[in-house]
Design an enzyme around this catalytic site. Structure first.
Site, short mmCIF file in Angstrom:
data_model
loop_
_atom_site.label_atom_id
_atom_site.label_comp_id
_atom_site.label_asym_id
_atom_site.label_seq_id
_atom_site.Cartn_x
_atom_site.Cartn_y
_atom_site.Cartn_z
N HIS A 1 -2.56 -0.52 -2.99
CA HIS A 1 -4.14 -0.07 -3.34
C HIS A 1 -3.91 0.92 -3.71
O HIS A 1 -3.35 2.10 -3.79
CB HIS A 1 -4.10 0.21 -1.39
N ASP B 1 -4.37 -4.64 6.25
CA ASP B 1 -4.68 -5.40 5.29
C ASP B 1 -3.60 -6.41 4.39
O ASP B 1 -2.54 -6.08 4.75
CB ASP B 1 -5.22 -4.33 3.64
N SER C 1 0.53 -1.59 0.25
CA SER C 1 0.31 -0.09 0.68
C SER C 1 0.86 1.28 -0.12
O SER C 1 1.19 1.87 -0.89
CB SER C 1 -1.20 0.02 1.03
#
Length: 405
Positions: free
Chosen positions: A210, A317, A183
């Site tokens: 992401h 995540d 991310s």
């Protein structure tokens, strides 16, 4: 005990509307909105790049929020100057949701920008635009300031020992798939790792980064230009094959699904034939795409043949999916804190005791290569496969192949 001073933020944007949104946002935060975040103050807001450089010297902010297209000096030029003259000052780019904006944002990240946020220009309601920007911007400011100060944001994992029972050593089964979750700080981290994978890398690679849709397409093109392996934005139904890296599109979750073809061919290959599956299920961990979907599907289909890597990023995540990989007998690797823009995602996995010792960015490519090539020079051991999904009611080609093995 003295209270910690607010995080000082300098913003540069030539749009009067955007400057108004930023002023209101920080005023609301000072009044008590978003109480779970540390105190912040907008110490200055300027209209162009030249004023921004002068304000940095005058105001000494902790974080800079920087527009890309500004009069007198472009945001990329400002960023280059800041990198030379104020190393260690985190810069967050404000990007427009356009193809040009996406490409310029990736250029900024490659030049050293810490992260980016999207301008809420597509929202006509002022309050909704402000809420959207607050949800993106304020947590990133907090995390990057904590990183710059050598501490960690509350709720983000920090350096330390993993939980009891941490794993060690190589997995017994040969690696058949590499899955990566990343991310904040990801685009530049991927540019440091993926070009070092050789053209004959023997297994498919799948990545969840992401980013919004336009950005993932531009990132795939950028990585494809600098990698020996082919890099593609994933398309539903594409068959997995060695020599290709698939990047999840920014508007869909990516999983692995079996190709229901010839059972005999699957038995000879000793591994399932698989394809990319994209879907629009609910977001996980407020993320779409989510690392957890990818990792869990890899563990379900490839079992101990899964090699998962969790790289720099905020939040958690990938933690659930990494645990599934570990439980299936696969290997989980993490990037270390020192080379991560934010040690949230990899830190959570390491602290849970399900990954090896974190590795610096410079060693990740060699580690991936070493592990996928292990056990490939001699006879391949019998693989331990994950159990089928609980909602499967009949044996498909994959289950039949498992029995034949």
């Amino acid at each position: 005990m003295a209270m910690k001073r607010p995080i000082r933020v300098l913003a540069a944007d030539d749009s009067a509307v955007m400057r108004g949104i930023l002023r209101t946002l920080f005023a609301m935060h000072e009044e008590g909105h978003w109480r779970d975040l540390p105190k912040m103050e907008l110490c200055g807001i300027v209209e162009d790049g030249v004023e921004c450089l002068a304000a940095v010297l005058r105001l000494r902010p902790d974080v800079v929020v920087l527009d890309l297209e500004m009069p007198r000096m472009h945001g990329l030029d400002v960023l280059e100057r800041l990198n030379r003259e104020e190393p260690g000052l985190p810069a967050i780019m404000c990007s427009s949701y356009t193809e040009v904006g996406a490409r310029m944002t990736l250029d900024a990240l490659a030049l050293g920008a810490a992260d980016y946020v999207m301008k809420p220009v597509q929202q006509s309601d002022f309050k909704a635009a402000m809420e959207t920007l607050a949800g993106q911007l304020l947590p990133k400011i907090a995390a990057l300031d904590a990183r710059a100060q050598g501490s960690r944001l509350t709720g983000e994992a920090g350096p330390g020992k993993p939980a009891a029972g941490a794993v060690s050593g190589h997995a017994a089964a040969p690696v058949e798939i590499v899955v990566i979750g990343v991310s904040t700080g990801g685009p530049s981290a991927l540019e440091a790792v993926l070009p070092r994978l050789a053209r004959d890398f023997p297994v498919p690679v799948m990545i969840v980064q992401h980013m919004p849709k336009l950005f993932t397409g531009a990132l795939a093109e950028r990585l494809d230009r600098c990698c020996a392996l082919q890099v593609q934005e994933a398309q539903d139904g594409s068959e997995l094959r060695a020599g290709t890296i698939w990047l999840a599109p920014g508007d869909a979750h990516m999983e692995i699904a079996e190709v229901h073809g010839s059972v005999a061919a699957a038995a000879v290959a000793r591994i399932p034939r698989c394809m990319v599956r994209l879907h629009q299920q609910r977001s996980l961990n407020h993320c779409k795409p989510s690392v957890d979907y990818l990792f869990t599907s890899a563990a379900t289909i490839y079992g101990a043949g899964t090699l998962a890597l969790v790289m720099t990023g905020m939040g958690a995540d990938g933690l659930t999916g990494a645990r599934r990989v570990h439980e299936a007998g696969g290997v989980v690797l993490t990037q270390d804190a020192a080379t991560s823009a934010v040690w949230g995602m990899p830190g959570r996995v390491f602290q849970a005791g399900i990954s090896r010792e974190p590795l610096p960015l410079s060693k990740l490519a060699d580690e991936l290569t070493s592990r996928v090539n292990a056990a490939r020079s001699g006879p391949r051991p019998r693989r331990t496969m994950a159990a089928p999904r609980r909602n499967d009611t009949s044996a498909g080609p994959y289950e039949v192949m498992h029995e034949l093995l």
